[in-house]
Design a protein around this motif. Structure first.
Motif, PDB file in Angstrom:
ATOM      1  N   GLN A  24      -2.962   7.682  -8.408  1.00  0.00           N
ATOM      2  CA  GLN A  24      -2.090   6.602  -8.890  1.00  0.00           C
ATOM      3  C   GLN A  24      -1.976   6.612 -10.409  1.00  0.00           C
ATOM      4  O   GLN A  24      -0.884   6.434 -10.957  1.00  0.00           O
ATOM      5  CB  GLN A  24      -2.622   5.255  -8.396  1.00  0.00           C
TER       6      GLN A  24
ATOM      7  N   PRO B  19      -2.020   3.630   3.843  1.00  0.00           N
ATOM      8  CA  PRO B  19      -2.439   4.478   2.724  1.00  0.00           C
ATOM      9  C   PRO B  19      -3.055   5.791   3.203  1.00  0.00           C
ATOM     10  O   PRO B  19      -3.495   5.891   4.335  1.00  0.00           O
ATOM     11  CB  PRO B  19      -3.464   3.609   1.992  1.00  0.00           C
TER      12      PRO B  19
ATOM     13  N   THR C  23      -7.709   8.218  -4.686  1.00  0.00           N
ATOM     14  CA  THR C  23      -6.575   7.294  -4.733  1.00  0.00           C
ATOM     15  C   THR C  23      -6.322   6.823  -6.156  1.00  0.00           C
ATOM     16  O   THR C  23      -5.182   6.849  -6.648  1.00  0.00           O
ATOM     17  CB  THR C  23      -6.832   6.081  -3.829  1.00  0.00           C
TER      18      THR C  23
ATOM     19  N   CYS D 106       3.226   9.648  -3.982  1.00  0.00           N
ATOM     20  CA  CYS D 106       2.939   8.337  -4.538  1.00  0.00           C
ATOM     21  C   CYS D 106       4.193   7.745  -5.174  1.00  0.00           C
ATOM     22  O   CYS D 106       4.771   8.342  -6.076  1.00  0.00           O
ATOM     23  CB  CYS D 106       1.814   8.439  -5.579  1.00  0.00           C
TER      24      CYS D 106
ATOM     25  N   GLU E  78     -11.528   6.346  -2.445  1.00  0.00           N
ATOM     26  CA  GLU E  78     -11.019   5.450  -3.478  1.00  0.00           C
ATOM     27  C   GLU E  78     -10.852   6.153  -4.815  1.00  0.00           C
ATOM     28  O   GLU E  78      -9.912   5.892  -5.558  1.00  0.00           O
ATOM     29  CB  GLU E  78     -11.953   4.243  -3.629  1.00  0.00           C
TER      30      GLU E  78
END
Length: 320
Positions: free
Chosen positions: A255, A243, A251, A204, A248
């Protein structure tokens, strides 16, 4: 008047050529209406400016250079040296002594993040999951039989300092451990032996904007080799999916964790943090504080996926 920007590339590591490719993209991104940009190549025995088809020697006493009788000084440095001396704090200390501002991390953060073991110890102290590991030092003897009893196989053996994956090995059998350690010692005075985490490789990107860390979309790395080594990174032996193919929730967690680690380490500028996802657990692997920025590198991929303008991100660092 326009400010003079030195895009510093090269260095002393195996990532020399990658650094020059990254510098090419940075040079293309710099706003020529606001800045005069010059490529400065640092090699072990010489530093020089490449400009208008000519080469000019750099005066290391004050980081200036002579262009046909005129002395040129730099107002700021864009550091894009991968590995030593650009990613380990050495060049940052040099510029601090000369009072020349530069992009990216300072001396302390660069030194900490370049040392994989110390970086993970610091991150682990904040409750963040990392693989278990052992560090060997070249000037201290070790008992191979005791080490084999202590470790689980497979495991990773790699130089503790640096990020190019040269000297790194995945060791499946205990009888191969000694050779892997010797190979790693060829590239560094410290060797990190780390437990093998079977899972999905994620990375990331992150940068700072308005004093806040902002994570980029996540990339999933599918390597054709035993691990994400130099060939996989730079010679096409991997598939990079941005991505990443994760839900989600994962993710979002990755992040926010990236922004948290970036902040607690004191990072500045563009960086990239690597993880292994195993059974919904994110294992922090390492921080890359001067990640590759050639057009095919991961960071530009993530910036494009985010719908952001890489030129704006680069130039914002020069204004800050």
């Amino acid at each position: 008047m326009k400010k003079n920007i030195a895009v510093v590339a090269g260095g002393s590591s195996s990532e020399y050529e990658i650094s020059l490719k990254s510098a090419g993209l940075i040079m293309d991104c710099i706003d020529t209406e606001r800045f005069n940009s010059y490529l400065v190549v640092m090699e072990k025995d010489q530093w020089y400016v490449k400009h208008a088809g000519e080469t000019f020697s750099v005066n290391r006493n004050d980081f200036s250079w002579e262009q046909h009788g005129n002395t040129v000084h730099f107002d700021k440095v864009y550091n894009i040296i991968h590995g030593t001396p650009g990613e380990d704090g050495k060049i940052q200390g040099y510029f601090d002594l000369l009072n020349i501002p530069y992009t990216g991390c300072d001396v302390l953060t660069s030194a900490i993040t370049f040392n994989k073991s110390i970086c993970k110890q610091l991150v682990r102290s904040h409750g963040i999951t990392t693989p278990q590991s052992v560090v060997l030092q070249q000037h201290l003897s070790y008992n191979l039989a005791e080490l084999v009893k202590e470790l689980n196989f497979p495991c990773f053996v790699k130089p503790n300092n640096g990020g190019s994956s040269f000297g790194a090995s995945k060791v499946d059998l205990s009888e191969d451990l000694a050779d892997a350690i010797a190979k790693a010692f060829e590239h560094d005075h410290e060797v990190l032996i780390e437990e093998y985490i079977l899972g999905k490789e994620l990375t990331c990107g992150v940068y700072r904007t308005n004093e806040m860390a902002r994570a980029l979309p996540i990339t999933e790395i599918v390597t054709k080799n035993a691990f994400f080594d130099f060939q996989a990174k730079y010679e096409g032996a991997s598939e990079e999916i941005t991505p990443a193919r994760v839900d989600e929730g994962t993710t979002e967690r990755c992040q926010r964790l990236t922004e948290r680690i970036y902040t607690l380490l004191g990072c500045q500028g563009l960086a990239r943090l690597d993880y292994i996802l195993q059974d919904d657990e994110l294992y922090f692997i390492e921080a890359n504080t001067t990640p590759g920025c050639s057009p095919e590198s991961i960071i530009p991929q993530q910036i494009r996926a985010a719908g952001l303008d890489i030129k704006k991100i680069i130039n914002d660092q020069l204004i800050a």
